[in-house]
Design a protein around this motif. Sequence first.
Motif, PDB file in Angstrom:
ATOM      1  N   THR A 147      -3.733 -39.165 -41.018  1.00 15.37           N
ATOM      2  CA  THR A 147      -5.180 -39.650 -40.596  1.00 15.37           C
ATOM      3  C   THR A 147      -5.217 -39.114 -39.189  1.00 15.37           C
ATOM      4  O   THR A 147      -4.312 -39.321 -38.399  1.00 15.37           O
ATOM      5  CB  THR A 147      -5.318 -40.836 -40.598  1.00 15.37           C
ATOM      6  OG1 THR A 147      -5.667 -41.424 -42.074  1.00 15.37           O
ATOM      7  CG2 THR A 147      -7.164 -41.092 -40.098  1.00 15.37           C
ATOM      8  N   ASN A 179      -4.556 -39.151 -32.004  1.00 13.43           N
ATOM      9  CA  ASN A 179      -3.681 -39.995 -32.513  1.00 13.43           C
ATOM     10  C   ASN A 179      -3.525 -39.539 -34.201  1.00 13.43           C
ATOM     11  O   ASN A 179      -4.421 -39.377 -34.797  1.00 13.43           O
ATOM     12  CB  ASN A 179      -4.439 -41.548 -32.814  1.00 13.43           C
ATOM     13  CG  ASN A 179      -3.320 -42.686 -33.248  1.00 13.43           C
ATOM     14  OD1 ASN A 179      -3.503 -42.687 -34.578  1.00 13.43           O
ATOM     15  ND2 ASN A 179      -2.386 -42.983 -32.799  1.00 13.43           N
ATOM     16  N   VAL A 199      -9.954 -38.773 -29.306  1.00 18.96           N
ATOM     17  CA  VAL A 199     -10.813 -39.431 -28.262  1.00 18.96           C
ATOM     18  C   VAL A 199     -10.785 -38.703 -27.073  1.00 18.96           C
ATOM     19  O   VAL A 199      -9.806 -38.186 -26.816  1.00 18.96           O
ATOM     20  CB  VAL A 199     -10.343 -41.041 -28.370  1.00 18.96           C
ATOM     21  CG1 VAL A 199     -10.715 -41.533 -29.547  1.00 18.96           C
ATOM     22  CG2 VAL A 199      -8.944 -41.119 -27.766  1.00 18.96           C
ATOM     23  N   ASN A 248      -7.312 -38.872 -35.473  1.00 14.96           N
ATOM     24  CA  ASN A 248      -8.341 -39.750 -34.697  1.00 14.96           C
ATOM     25  C   ASN A 248      -8.202 -38.985 -33.330  1.00 14.96           C
ATOM     26  O   ASN A 248      -7.599 -39.401 -32.430  1.00 14.96           O
ATOM     27  CB  ASN A 248      -8.297 -41.009 -34.601  1.00 14.96           C
ATOM     28  CG  ASN A 248      -8.513 -41.872 -36.032  1.00 14.96           C
ATOM     29  OD1 ASN A 248      -7.596 -42.042 -36.662  1.00 14.96           O
ATOM     30  ND2 ASN A 248      -9.894 -42.030 -36.039  1.00 14.96           N
ATOM     31  N   THR A 272      -8.757 -37.914 -43.024  1.00 11.01           N
ATOM     32  CA  THR A 272      -7.545 -37.914 -43.554  1.00 11.01           C
ATOM     33  C   THR A 272      -7.344 -36.860 -44.795  1.00 11.01           C
ATOM     34  O   THR A 272      -8.115 -36.568 -45.442  1.00 11.01           O
ATOM     35  CB  THR A 272      -7.363 -39.486 -44.301  1.00 11.01           C
ATOM     36  OG1 THR A 272      -7.781 -40.411 -43.270  1.00 11.01           O
ATOM     37  CG2 THR A 272      -6.450 -39.885 -45.474  1.00 11.01           C
ATOM     38  N   VAL A 320     -16.041 -36.883 -36.510  1.00 12.70           N
ATOM     39  CA  VAL A 320     -14.664 -37.515 -36.133  1.00 12.70           C
ATOM     40  C   VAL A 320     -14.664 -38.320 -34.871  1.00 12.70           C
ATOM     41  O   VAL A 320     -14.898 -37.619 -33.806  1.00 12.70           O
ATOM     42  CB  VAL A 320     -13.417 -36.793 -36.651  1.00 12.70           C
ATOM     43  CG1 VAL A 320     -11.972 -37.547 -36.540  1.00 12.70           C
ATOM     44  CG2 VAL A 320     -13.713 -36.105 -37.905  1.00 12.70           C
ATOM     45  N   ASP A 321     -13.891 -39.435 -34.868  1.00 13.99           N
ATOM     46  CA  ASP A 321     -13.705 -39.810 -33.367  1.00 13.99           C
ATOM     47  C   ASP A 321     -12.520 -41.035 -33.495  1.00 13.99           C
ATOM     48  O   ASP A 321     -11.958 -40.828 -34.425  1.00 13.99           O
ATOM     49  CB  ASP A 321     -15.127 -40.649 -32.805  1.00 13.99           C
ATOM     50  CG  ASP A 321     -15.548 -41.967 -33.855  1.00 13.99           C
ATOM     51  OD1 ASP A 321     -14.763 -42.223 -34.490  1.00 13.99           O
ATOM     52  OD2 ASP A 321     -16.855 -42.094 -33.758  1.00 13.99           O
ATOM     53  N   GLY A 322     -12.540 -41.801 -32.468  1.00 15.88           N
ATOM     54  CA  GLY A 322     -11.406 -42.779 -32.515  1.00 15.88           C
ATOM     55  C   GLY A 322     -11.274 -43.917 -33.789  1.00 15.88           C
ATOM     56  O   GLY A 322     -10.331 -44.334 -34.227  1.00 15.88           O
ATOM     57  N   VAL A 323     -12.609 -43.921 -34.230  1.00 12.25           N
ATOM     58  CA  VAL A 323     -12.630 -45.179 -35.373  1.00 12.25           C
ATOM     59  C   VAL A 323     -12.840 -44.370 -36.814  1.00 12.25           C
ATOM     60  O   VAL A 323     -11.925 -44.694 -37.700  1.00 12.25           O
ATOM     61  CB  VAL A 323     -13.820 -46.015 -35.032  1.00 12.25           C
ATOM     62  CG1 VAL A 323     -14.138 -46.839 -36.280  1.00 12.25           C
ATOM     63  CG2 VAL A 323     -13.844 -46.809 -34.034  1.00 12.25           C
ATOM     64  N   ASP A 324     -13.519 -43.246 -36.793  1.00  8.20           N
ATOM     65  CA  ASP A 324     -13.708 -42.627 -37.979  1.00  8.20           C
ATOM     66  C   ASP A 324     -12.908 -41.571 -37.890  1.00  8.20           C
ATOM     67  O   ASP A 324     -13.199 -40.337 -37.232  1.00  8.20           O
ATOM     68  CB  ASP A 324     -15.089 -42.305 -38.240  1.00  8.20           C
ATOM     69  CG  ASP A 324     -15.930 -43.527 -38.527  1.00  8.20           C
ATOM     70  OD1 ASP A 324     -15.614 -44.356 -39.210  1.00  8.20           O
ATOM     71  OD2 ASP A 324     -17.154 -43.620 -37.822  1.00  8.20           O
ATOM     72  N   GLY A 325     -11.755 -41.378 -38.749  1.00  7.64           N
ATOM     73  CA  GLY A 325     -10.780 -40.387 -38.748  1.00  7.64           C
ATOM     74  C   GLY A 325     -10.919 -39.328 -39.878  1.00  7.64           C
ATOM     75  O   GLY A 325     -11.532 -39.493 -40.884  1.00  7.64           O
TER      76      GLY A 325
END
Length: 302
Positions: free
Chosen positions: A159, A265, A163, A161, A234, A227-232
């Motif tokens: 996954t 990440n 930011v 993520n 996968t 896509v961001d730090g919450v919604d990755g």
Amino acid sequence: MSKNKNKLTKAVAMALTGTVLSVGAVSGAQAHTMYNTFTTTELSATDGWNYGGIGNPTYPTVSPGWVGTASATTLPFGYAGTSHLNWAAELHSAGNTLEISKADAVTRYGFAAEIDTGAGAWQDAGVNGSGVPTANGPTGWRHQTDIGLIKAEETMWVTLNPVVVTGTGYDIQNFGITVFTGMDSGTGSYSHHGSWNCPGCTPAKPYEADNPFGTVGLSYLTHDGTVDGVDGLTFLALAGQVYSIYLGGAGVGNWSQNIAEYSLNISTAPVPVPAAVWLFGSALASLVTLGQRRKNVMAVPA
């Protein structure tokens, strides 16, 4: 008869052992990151160059070097393509997490790698620098799209993520990522100028197209423009396979402006063992037990 049963019991036991080992074996090694040390002070230029081909004589064939690989002139995973390459990550076992960032490069290698992208690199806002709508509509731009490689040493879920690192430039709230199976193996001329991810271009450049940027050996796998730090994003990474990651800001600016440093990440998770595998293992165990019981019964004197 007894010899045949012993052979069957041993064969079943070996099969059962093999099944258990293949399911449960996990490497203790940790994931690690690699970085291209080529940097540039020009915000609209492309960092991470490997190629000094036609039209770009000032860029070395191998930029000042790599950190995290066997030597400064060793590229990740045997990479030999002409397209620019910014970073790479090797994932040794599921369950580990790691970070692609300038901070990680400094911590691991004492070198501040240039990990940045444009707010409209993966897909711009559909307007030019003056805010006037462009003829082709929203499109991705090669200049600031970062390219990385990921290789998993065992099959696992990966996954991603990304930011923005606070205080490093434009506050990119949304990223786009495209994942390709394989890595560029092209040896011809390469240019970072031009568009990609451009359905409105003539000819069209769809999101699902293989071999962007004139590359060779890349097969589209998946993409996500939100896509961001919450919604990755996968995807399933197969053991031993190298994947190319194309990353940039999506829909929130232009490729030549609104540059910012980012942190990516990378988290991993094991692939759940299908119930059928456990049922197969249980059946084999029962067969071994049954064989042993029959053998014991036959050993009882008359």
